[in-house]
Design an enzyme around this catalytic site. Sequence first.
Site, short mmCIF file in Angstrom:
data_model
loop_
_atom_site.label_atom_id
_atom_site.label_comp_id
_atom_site.label_asym_id
_atom_site.label_seq_id
_atom_site.Cartn_x
_atom_site.Cartn_y
_atom_site.Cartn_z
N ASP A 49 30.44 5.91 1.91
CA ASP A 49 29.46 6.03 0.82
C ASP A 49 29.90 7.15 -0.14
O ASP A 49 29.92 6.97 -1.37
CB ASP A 49 28.07 6.37 1.35
CG ASP A 49 27.50 5.33 2.32
OD1 ASP A 49 26.46 4.75 2.03
OD2 ASP A 49 28.12 5.09 3.37
N GLU A 72 23.31 7.07 -5.73
CA GLU A 72 22.49 7.30 -4.55
C GLU A 72 22.79 8.62 -3.83
O GLU A 72 21.87 9.31 -3.40
CB GLU A 72 22.67 6.15 -3.55
CG GLU A 72 21.81 6.36 -2.30
CD GLU A 72 21.92 5.26 -1.26
OE1 GLU A 72 22.70 4.31 -1.45
OE2 GLU A 72 21.21 5.38 -0.23
N ASP A 137 25.31 2.24 -6.46
CA ASP A 137 25.10 2.30 -5.01
C ASP A 137 26.48 2.10 -4.39
O ASP A 137 27.01 0.99 -4.38
CB ASP A 137 24.13 1.20 -4.56
CG ASP A 137 23.65 1.43 -3.14
OD1 ASP A 137 24.34 2.14 -2.39
OD2 ASP A 137 22.58 0.88 -2.79
N ILE A 139 27.70 2.21 -1.34
CA ILE A 139 27.61 1.20 -0.28
C ILE A 139 26.14 0.84 -0.16
O ILE A 139 25.33 1.67 0.24
CB ILE A 139 28.13 1.69 1.09
CG1 ILE A 139 29.64 1.98 1.03
CG2 ILE A 139 27.84 0.63 2.16
CD1 ILE A 139 30.25 2.36 2.39
N ASP A 140 25.81 -0.37 -0.57
CA ASP A 140 24.45 -0.85 -0.38
C ASP A 140 24.46 -1.66 0.92
O ASP A 140 25.35 -2.49 1.13
CB ASP A 140 24.05 -1.73 -1.56
CG ASP A 140 22.62 -2.24 -1.43
OD1 ASP A 140 21.78 -1.51 -0.90
OD2 ASP A 140 22.38 -3.37 -1.87
N THR A 142 24.19 0.06 4.05
CA THR A 142 25.04 0.89 4.93
C THR A 142 24.95 0.41 6.38
O THR A 142 25.95 0.40 7.09
CB THR A 142 24.63 2.38 4.81
OG1 THR A 142 24.61 2.73 3.42
CG2 THR A 142 25.63 3.29 5.52
N ASP A 299 19.57 -0.18 -6.03
CA ASP A 299 19.50 -1.28 -5.07
C ASP A 299 19.24 -2.63 -5.76
O ASP A 299 19.23 -3.66 -5.08
CB ASP A 299 18.38 -1.04 -4.05
CG ASP A 299 18.77 -0.02 -2.99
OD1 ASP A 299 19.96 0.04 -2.64
OD2 ASP A 299 17.89 0.74 -2.51
N1 LIG Z 1 11.40 1.50 3.68
C1 LIG Z 1 12.21 0.84 2.91
N2 LIG Z 1 11.80 -0.27 2.28
C2 LIG Z 1 12.61 -0.96 1.49
N3 LIG Z 1 13.91 -0.64 1.26
C3 LIG Z 1 14.39 0.46 1.86
C4 LIG Z 1 13.59 1.25 2.71
N4 LIG Z 1 14.34 2.27 3.16
C5 LIG Z 1 15.56 2.13 2.61
N5 LIG Z 1 15.59 1.05 1.82
C6 LIG Z 1 16.69 0.58 0.98
O1 LIG Z 1 17.12 -0.68 1.44
C7 LIG Z 1 18.50 -0.79 1.16
C8 LIG Z 1 19.10 -1.83 2.01
O2 LIG Z 1 18.17 -2.85 2.10
P1 LIG Z 1 18.61 -4.31 2.24
O3 LIG Z 1 17.48 -5.24 2.09
O4 LIG Z 1 19.72 -4.57 1.32
O5 LIG Z 1 19.26 -4.42 3.67
S1 LIG Z 1 18.62 -4.27 5.06
O6 LIG Z 1 18.84 -5.53 5.73
O7 LIG Z 1 17.21 -3.93 4.91
O8 LIG Z 1 19.37 -3.16 5.65
C9 LIG Z 1 19.03 0.57 1.42
O9 LIG Z 1 20.18 0.74 0.66
P2 LIG Z 1 21.41 1.63 1.21
O10 LIG Z 1 20.81 2.98 1.54
O11 LIG Z 1 22.30 1.66 0.03
O12 LIG Z 1 21.97 0.90 2.37
C10 LIG Z 1 17.89 1.48 0.99
O13 LIG Z 1 18.05 1.99 -0.31
MG LIG Z 2 21.24 0.49 -1.34
MG LIG Z 3 23.81 2.94 -0.45
MG LIG Z 4 21.50 4.69 1.69
#
Ligand SMILES: Nc1ncnc2c1ncn2[C@@H]1O[C@H](COP(=O)(O)OS(=O)(=O)O)[C@@H](OP(=O)(O)O)[C@H]1O
Ligand SMILES: [Mg+2]
Ligand SMILES: [Mg+2]
Ligand SMILES: [Mg+2]
Length: 359
Positions: A49, A72, A137, A139-140, A142, A299
């Site tokens: 990331d 991020e 982002d 790494i979306d 992660t 995101d």
């Molecule tokens: N509580 C809550 N509700 C909704 N979304 C949240 C929450 N917490 C985190 N995040 C964000 O979700 C990103 C990844 O979500 P995704 O739907 O892509 O994937 S996952 O299957 O849920 O992991 C993830 O992105 P990355 O941090 O870049 O992986 C977060 O930004």
């Molecule tokens: Mg993300």
């Molecule tokens: Mg990310």
């Molecule tokens: Mg993250």
Amino acid sequence: MSSSSAYSQELYIAQLAVQRASILTKRVFHEKAKGTVDKNDKSPVTIGDFGAQALIIAALRHNFPDDAIVAEEEAAQLRTDENLKNTIWDLVRSTKLDDAASEQALGGAIKDADEMLDLIDQGNSTGGNKGRIWAIDPIDGTKGFLRGGQYAVCLGLMVDGDVKVGVLGCPNLPVDDKAPLAADIGSNGTDDEGHGVLFSAVLGQGATSRPLAASSKEQGGRAISMRSIDSLADATFCESVEAGHSAHGDQANIAQKLGITKPSVRMDSQAKYGSIARGAGDIYLRLPVKATYQEKIWDHAAGDLIVREAGGQVTDIHGNRLDFGIGRTLANNKGVVAAPAASHAKVLAAVQEVLNARQ
Ligand SMILES: Nc1ncnc2c1ncn2[C@@H]1O[C@H](COP(=O)(O)OS(=O)(=O)O)[C@@H](OP(=O)(O)O)[C@H]1O
Ligand SMILES: [Mg+2]
Ligand SMILES: [Mg+2]
Ligand SMILES: [Mg+2]
């Protein structure tokens, strides 16, 4: 550069920057211990990331020095952990595009580890609806990245709060736009031969896909579009893997109301937006679990544009378009409902029925 249409330079640089960052994330997956660091929000972050964010910001700073950046990650943890900093620096300085001219276009290497930290911290803009702001982002998904599922390297350009350019690098999705979504795509992704796709869109110019490994000489890409579905019963819907990120139970009820019989396809990241934009799936539902969670602009920015340019509509659960112009979060929106434009109203009605019954 082959085209002089609006935002062609931004698109070109964004594609190269995402391609280069994806090389780094793949190296982390294959070569390095992926050990995570906990962020203050308890979500994981990896050396991938941080490294990917540094490389993307370096490319943007070289080409568009006056633009603001919302990203991020931040470098605070690396400033107090010499080991972590050096591991990331080692990766960043040795990750380059194969094609020398493309590498040159991104400004080449970062000078040293301290410059890398400063670059990472340049993603600290507060956002807003004035001027040019990039959303990153690195790494979306992660968690998907760590488990060998789906993840995406995401970059969008907003101008006065409107997304104009969106690019998504998805190393573990099939290159083939027509490949059906495998049920285990969220847990069993691979970047072997035949995988790795770069989705792009420019407002008003449509959406495309091309192999993530393509050289910059192969500009353009294939136009993609959402599937036109005669009956929603035949639709495939995508949702998050994490039950804490979107409400699986409500989403199953909505699918049932729409007559959808196929099981949902669960995968992390904006790979969901890319997948429906090219017609591998049809609907992306993200219903809030926690009423207080605010979705982050990084995101959704690229995916929102790519789906809309592919013939889709993207709104929140109230039917409002996502508002990227009020800061780092989508504070004016709750959840996401993405569907082919012609079916969106019907999907939204089912969403609202289920949510009303919840209260
Ligand atoms: N509580 C809550 N509700 C909704 N979304 C949240 C929450 N917490 C985190 N995040 C964000 O979700 C990103 C990844 O979500 P995704 O739907 O892509 O994937 S996952 O299957 O849920 O992991 C993830 O992105 P990355 O941090 O870049 O992986 C977060 O930004
Ligand atoms: Mg993300
Ligand atoms: Mg990310
Ligand atoms: Mg993250």
